[in-house]
Scaffold this motif. Sequence first.
Motif, PDB file in Angstrom:
ATOM      1  N   PHE A  91       0.711  -1.181   0.067  1.00 54.60           N
ATOM      2  CA  PHE A  91       0.092  -0.068  -0.082  1.00 54.60           C
ATOM      3  C   PHE A  91       0.765   1.050   0.022  1.00 54.60           C
ATOM      4  N   THR A  92       0.157   2.340  -0.458  1.00 58.69           N
ATOM      5  CA  THR A  92       1.059   3.600  -0.488  1.00 58.69           C
ATOM      6  C   THR A  92       0.139   4.580   0.114  1.00 58.69           C
ATOM      7  N   GLY A 117       5.791  -1.809   8.997  1.00 60.44           N
ATOM      8  CA  GLY A 117       4.841  -1.894   7.638  1.00 60.44           C
ATOM      9  C   GLY A 117       3.346  -1.712   8.021  1.00 60.44           C
ATOM     10  N   ARG A 118       3.124  -1.407   9.345  1.00 59.76           N
ATOM     11  CA  ARG A 118       1.690  -0.954   9.400  1.00 59.76           C
ATOM     12  C   ARG A 118       1.346   0.208   8.922  1.00 59.76           C
ATOM     13  N   ILE A 119       0.032   0.164   8.482  1.00 58.70           N
ATOM     14  CA  ILE A 119      -0.638   1.286   7.993  1.00 58.70           C
ATOM     15  C   ILE A 119      -1.611   1.959   8.820  1.00 58.70           C
ATOM     16  N   GLY A 120      -1.234   3.547   8.578  1.00 60.64           N
ATOM     17  CA  GLY A 120      -2.100   4.503   9.301  1.00 60.64           C
ATOM     18  C   GLY A 120      -3.314   4.885   8.573  1.00 60.64           C
ATOM     19  N   VAL A 121      -4.369   4.897   9.249  1.00 58.54           N
ATOM     20  CA  VAL A 121      -5.781   5.512   8.940  1.00 58.54           C
ATOM     21  C   VAL A 121      -6.534   5.924   9.981  1.00 58.54           C
ATOM     22  N   ARG A 122      -7.405   6.704   9.719  1.00 58.44           N
ATOM     23  CA  ARG A 122      -8.510   7.090  10.754  1.00 58.44           C
ATOM     24  C   ARG A 122      -9.709   6.194  10.812  1.00 58.44           C
ATOM     25  N   ASP A 123      -9.785   5.774  12.364  1.00 55.07           N
ATOM     26  CA  ASP A 123     -10.899   4.758  12.382  1.00 55.07           C
ATOM     27  C   ASP A 123     -12.219   5.214  12.433  1.00 55.07           C
ATOM     28  N   ARG A 174     -14.585   2.291   3.325  1.00 58.64           N
ATOM     29  CA  ARG A 174     -13.134   2.697   2.924  1.00 58.64           C
ATOM     30  C   ARG A 174     -12.388   3.649   3.638  1.00 58.64           C
ATOM     31  N   TYR A 175     -11.206   3.518   3.675  1.00 56.13           N
ATOM     32  CA  TYR A 175     -10.491   4.295   4.499  1.00 56.13           C
ATOM     33  C   TYR A 175      -9.157   4.665   3.838  1.00 56.13           C
ATOM     34  N   VAL A 176      -8.690   5.900   4.078  1.00 52.52           N
ATOM     35  CA  VAL A 176      -7.495   6.503   3.255  1.00 52.52           C
ATOM     36  C   VAL A 176      -6.352   6.401   4.120  1.00 52.52           C
ATOM     37  N   ILE A 177      -5.325   5.899   3.499  1.00 50.49           N
ATOM     38  CA  ILE A 177      -4.126   5.642   4.235  1.00 50.49           C
ATOM     39  C   ILE A 177      -3.288   6.963   4.401  1.00 50.49           C
ATOM     40  N   TYR A 178      -2.906   7.334   5.657  1.00 51.86           N
ATOM     41  CA  TYR A 178      -2.092   8.612   5.736  1.00 51.86           C
ATOM     42  C   TYR A 178      -0.806   8.396   5.834  1.00 51.86           C
ATOM     43  N   SER A 179      -0.179   7.207   6.396  1.00 49.41           N
ATOM     44  CA  SER A 179       1.023   6.978   6.289  1.00 49.41           C
ATOM     45  C   SER A 179       1.407   5.653   6.614  1.00 49.41           C
TER      46      SER A 179
END
Length: 158
Positions: free
Chosen positions: A4-5, A41-47, A30-35
């Motif tokens: 993912f990017t 390698g874990r992805i950061g999203v707003r829950d 749907r969620y947008v990856i912010y970092s």
Amino acid sequence: MAKFTAGQTVVASKDFNSNHYGRIITKGKRYVIYSIGQTTGRIGVRDDGGAKRFFSPDQFMSVDAYSIKEAQERLNRFEPGEIVPVGSFCDHLFLRDGHGIIHVQPKPKRKTPRSIKIDPADAKAALTKMLKDVYGIDATVEQVIGAMDKSLELVLGA
């Protein structure tokens, strides 16, 4: 494991529940990856609550992969020989049977109900269940309405 990017939109492939916060990630949303974590390698999203959190990448799928998975699950739900809706165009409905033959039928016109009768006891039970499940309030609807009446009396009485 999928790559993912940052800025990519992904779909949650399963619900994620926390003991303290309740449900944080909803399946199919749907969620947008912010970092993305450099070492983990874990992805950061707003829950669902709006907080920034890091999750394992196996909790998510790309939008295209998720739509393909959903389509496969929909097709696998039907028994062989059963007629499966494939799609529609204008006012025709395309159906496929178990032998792969496509049938075309006119779309049925939907009848909307003019009124729905609900038993008041059932409505109170459903609203009380919603208060407990969604908002975490352990009270009946009557108690909440009674509390609101008292607070309105205080506000309007002054």
